[in-house]
Motif scaffolding. Sequence first.
Motif, PDB file in Angstrom:
ATOM      1  N   TRP A 113      37.007  50.484  39.696  1.00  0.00           N
ATOM      2  CA  TRP A 113      37.178  48.994  40.214  1.00  0.00           C
ATOM      3  C   TRP A 113      36.470  47.872  39.291  1.00  0.00           C
ATOM      4  O   TRP A 113      37.047  46.785  39.255  1.00  0.00           O
ATOM      5  N   GLN A 114      35.411  48.185  38.629  1.00  0.00           N
ATOM      6  CA  GLN A 114      34.865  47.249  37.497  1.00  0.00           C
ATOM      7  C   GLN A 114      35.995  46.679  36.714  1.00  0.00           C
ATOM      8  O   GLN A 114      35.637  45.522  36.379  1.00  0.00           O
ATOM      9  N   SER A 115      36.798  47.586  36.124  1.00  0.00           N
ATOM     10  CA  SER A 115      37.830  46.803  35.249  1.00  0.00           C
ATOM     11  C   SER A 115      38.585  45.577  35.942  1.00  0.00           C
ATOM     12  O   SER A 115      39.060  44.653  35.269  1.00  0.00           O
ATOM     13  N   TRP A 116      38.884  45.907  37.272  1.00  0.00           N
ATOM     14  CA  TRP A 116      39.687  45.236  38.094  1.00  0.00           C
ATOM     15  C   TRP A 116      38.911  43.889  38.470  1.00  0.00           C
ATOM     16  O   TRP A 116      39.486  42.672  38.366  1.00  0.00           O
ATOM     17  N   GLU A 117      37.511  44.045  38.680  1.00  0.00           N
ATOM     18  CA  GLU A 117      36.600  43.062  38.963  1.00  0.00           C
ATOM     19  C   GLU A 117      36.633  42.280  37.457  1.00  0.00           C
ATOM     20  O   GLU A 117      36.510  40.710  37.463  1.00  0.00           O
ATOM     21  N   ASP A 118      36.472  42.842  36.377  1.00  0.00           N
ATOM     22  CA  ASP A 118      36.549  42.196  35.156  1.00  0.00           C
ATOM     23  C   ASP A 118      37.712  41.216  34.886  1.00  0.00           C
ATOM     24  O   ASP A 118      37.853  40.085  34.435  1.00  0.00           O
ATOM     25  N   TYR A 119      38.969  41.872  35.264  1.00  0.00           N
ATOM     26  CA  TYR A 119      40.319  41.070  35.182  1.00  0.00           C
ATOM     27  C   TYR A 119      40.400  39.948  36.205  1.00  0.00           C
ATOM     28  O   TYR A 119      40.684  38.566  35.610  1.00  0.00           O
ATOM     29  N   MET A 120      39.576  39.780  37.166  1.00  0.00           N
ATOM     30  CA  MET A 120      39.688  38.727  38.116  1.00  0.00           C
ATOM     31  C   MET A 120      38.792  37.646  37.462  1.00  0.00           C
ATOM     32  O   MET A 120      39.114  36.593  37.498  1.00  0.00           O
TER      33      MET A 120
END
Length: 159
Positions: A113-120
């Motif tokens: 999930w952290q990579s998606w949070e970073d993209y957001m």
Amino acid sequence: MSALETWEFLSYVVTVIGLPLAIFVFVYEQRKERRNEEEEIYQQLSDEYAEFLHLVLEHSDLHLLRRHGPPPELNEEQQERKGVLFDLLISLFERAYLLVYEDDMPRQARRMWQSWEDYMREWCRREDFRAALPELLRGEDEDFCRHIQRIAEEESTPH
């Protein structure tokens, strides 16, 4: 020991050793299968994000990969294309949120999930993306809307 006693002894062995072992193997395989499914979902979402970035590259005149400075002046057609790309991005972020995010995630899921949070966060640093959010979020999942709006608010203030 008679044959009947032997069979009775073997049934005890199966009950005491075999049944717990079978339950352990079943639970282990279920967890392994769940991890594989989660990784497959994550990989599919990552592939979709890579495809989105290819679209961004194809429309380089929109300067969506620019990290600093004010957004460039765009004509009406460019604004429309940018809006479509932002729409695609929000749909992808929402899908990732719905498929990956949980309030109490295990360590591996949290890492994914952290990579998606970073993209957001990266996209929410863009003034034009934040400005478009109210329109982009119309009709989207309420929990997702709250999540990305919180990120946008955090990213709107200079660090």
